[in-house]
Enzyme design. Structure first.
Site, PDB file in Angstrom:
ATOM      1  CE1 TYR A 166      -3.399   2.729   0.641  1.00 26.61           C
ATOM      2  CE2 TYR A 166      -2.434   3.228   2.388  1.00 26.61           C
ATOM      3  CZ  TYR A 166      -3.441   3.475   1.257  1.00 26.61           C
ATOM      4  OH  TYR A 166      -4.374   4.585   1.896  1.00 26.61           O
ATOM      5  CG  ASP A 202       5.589   3.969   0.741  1.00 24.62           C
ATOM      6  OD1 ASP A 202       6.059   4.633   1.741  1.00 24.62           O
ATOM      7  OD2 ASP A 202       4.895   3.972   0.541  1.00 24.62           O
ATOM      8  CE  LYS A 224       1.123   5.018   8.359  1.00 25.29           C
ATOM      9  NZ  LYS A 224       0.915   4.125   7.487  1.00 25.29           N
TER      10      LYS A 224
HETATM   11  C1  LIG Z   1       0.251   4.624   5.678  1.00 22.56           C
HETATM   12  C2  LIG Z   1       1.030   4.358   4.727  1.00 22.56           C
HETATM   13  C3  LIG Z   1       0.963   5.012   3.504  1.00 22.56           C
HETATM   14  C4  LIG Z   1      -0.020   6.263   3.245  1.00 22.56           C
HETATM   15  O1  LIG Z   1       0.296   7.528   4.773  1.00 22.56           O
HETATM   16  P1  LIG Z   1      -0.912   8.282   4.965  1.00 22.56           P
HETATM   17  O2  LIG Z   1      -0.550   9.006   5.956  1.00 22.56           O
HETATM   18  O3  LIG Z   1      -1.742   7.466   5.353  1.00 22.56           O
HETATM   19  O4  LIG Z   1      -1.349   9.111   4.135  1.00 22.56           O
HETATM   20  C5  LIG Z   1       2.112   5.436   2.440  1.00 22.56           C
HETATM   21  N1  LIG Z   1       2.984   4.034   2.514  1.00 22.56           N
HETATM   22  C6  LIG Z   1       2.529   3.382   3.089  1.00 22.56           C
HETATM   23  C7  LIG Z   1       4.112   2.616   3.057  1.00 22.56           C
HETATM   24  C8  LIG Z   1       2.160   3.312   4.476  1.00 22.56           C
HETATM   25  O5  LIG Z   1       1.962   2.115   5.220  1.00 22.56           O
END
Ligand SMILES: *Cc1c(COP(=O)(O)O)cnc(C)c1O
Length: 428
Positions: A142, A237, A265
């Site tokens: 994701y 990511d 995060k």
């Molecule tokens: C949480 C997450 C996102 C999205 O971040 P948001 O702040 O919710 O938009 C993107 N990539 C990864 C790997 C994530 O865990």
């Protein structure tokens, strides 16, 4: 009727599904999500006064524990001097400098407001820099909810992607290729055919959005090699893994240098923040130093920046990650022991303080297809059993769990006692 039930009913009338992000609604496990009143350290307290040991940690950010006094005072002190100016502040420079020092591949960084914004912007930059349209992502990873990332595999490997949400056009989805995580052979084969059309590979170096799935030895190295061969960019990511699996993220842990990295995060200390960065020659193409447009009214927001700086200080304390590491090992070993004693087939995974638990007979879980073969019914019983015992786990088999520094030995002991009780009921 509990207060949470009352609130949830009301919420559903004015907010789609009653929540502002889907997984919070408990749809896959059923039941009513507790509405949270407050949190301290490893503990959440809901509006009905019930306490939970929290292994969600706001989906990752709360690595220091909830309401850490240093983060709280940083936010308070900053708020008294103005919440947002829409003009440069020195705190942004300081935070950027820290990120660049800590994350080996990031030579420059741009702050944004969420992980979604970070990945979306990194992709735009990758496409601009390579003058190519296609990207490759992996099933079950994701990367936020930008259109070109809400795409899943079409029928048959290496075909064009198909939208995984209504509202994403098939034209957009066509530019996103998808393959199974950990399948380096498939990546090689795809690049042999289409390599010169692919701008970038985007990957969660440790996948945390299909449970916790580790990269096979050689997988990330292989992606680096393929990108180099074909002139594509490698995007890690690290919105979840950054400052989580290691202070320098998964790229430091596995010693691989991506071209671009996305963060979120933890870097916001609980406030809305994201960041993307990487090679200087790429980042200098971002507006206003270059032509690739990206902007944000609240980007580099003083409160978020202050919280992020406080967080970086906390995680930089000597022994912080070592302590998290052995405590998490104690937790995952302990849970595995009680499940084994109760005869419950399962597979535990862990990197640093990020962990997963699959209720499966499979000897390994290396991709989404294998993760999806887990026993969802058993997971739901585990989840609700633990919730009843006051342990708040992520309400989906497809989410990772997180430990914080506030999860002391006694908190872990309490969790294991609950796990023992619940495990005994799972095979009935
Ligand atoms: C949480 C997450 C996102 C999205 O971040 P948001 O702040 O919710 O938009 C993107 N990539 C990864 C790997 C994530 O865990």
């Amino acid at each position: 009727m509990t207060l949470s039930e009352k609130f949830f009913k009301k919420a559903q009338q004015v907010i789609p599904g009653g929540v502002n992000s889907p997984v919070r609604a408990f749809k896959s496990v059923g039941g009513t999500p507790p509405f949270i009143r407050e949190a301290q350290g490893a503990t959440l307290i809901d509006v009905d006064g019930k306490r939970y040991i929290d292994y969600v940690g706001s989906w990752g950010p709360m690595i220091a524990g909830h309401s850490h006094p240093h983060v709280v005072s940083a936010i308070k002190n900053t708020a008294e001097k103005g919440a947002s100016f829409g003009a440069p502040t020195y705190a942004e420079v300081y935070l950027a400098q820290k990120i660049v020092e800590i994350v080996p591949s990031m030579e420059m960084v741009r702050l944004v407001n969420s992980g979604t914004e970070a990945t979306m912007s990194a992709l735009r930059l990758a496409r601009a820099a390579t003058k190519r349209d296609a990207i490759l992502k992996f099933d079950g990873c994701y990367h936020g909810h930008a259109d070109s990332l809400l795409v899943s595999a079409g029928s048959g490997a290496a075909t064009f992607g198909v939208p995984s949400s209504p509202g994403v056009t098939s034209k957009t989805a066509e530019d996103t290729l998808t393959l199974p995580f950990n399948d380096l052979q498939a990546v090689d084969a795809l690049f042999l055919k289409k390599g010169m059309q692919i701008a970038a590979i985007i990957v969660e170096p440790v996948a945390g959005n299909m449970g916790c799935v580790l990269p096979k030895p050689g997988f990330l190295e292989g992606l680096r090699r393929i990108c180099d061969t074909y002139g594509a960019l490698l995007i890690f990511d690290e919105v979840m893994t950054g400052f989580r699996v290691d202070r320098g993220g998964a790229q430091h842990y596995y010693n691989i240098k991506p071209d671009l990295t996305t963060l979120g995060k933890i870097i916001g200390g609980g406030l809305p923040v994201g960041a993307y960065g990487g090679r200087r020659d790429l980042m200098e193409q971002i507006s206003p130093s270059g032509p690739v447009y990206q902007a944000g009214t609240l980007s580099g927001n003083p409160l978020a920046t202050a919280a992020g700086m406080a967080m970086i200080k906390i995680i930089s304390a000597p022994g912080f990650y070592e302590t998290l590491d052995w405590r998490t090992q104690r937790l995952t070993d302990g849970i595995s022991d009680v499940l084994t004693q109760a005869g419950v087939p399962h597979l535990g995974t862990r990197v640093g303080s990020m962990f997963g638990l699959f209720f499966t007979d499979e000897p390994v879980v290396e991709n989404f297809e294998q993760a999806a073969r887990s026993n969802m019914n058993r997971f739901n019983r585990w989840f609700h059993g633990m919730l009843g015992e006051g342990v708040y786990l992520a309400p989906s088999q497809y989410e990772a769990g997180f430990l914080s520094f506030a999860h002391t030995d006694s908190v872990i002991d309490e969790t294991l006692a609950a796990a023992k009780k619940v495990a005994a009921t799972l095979m009935d």
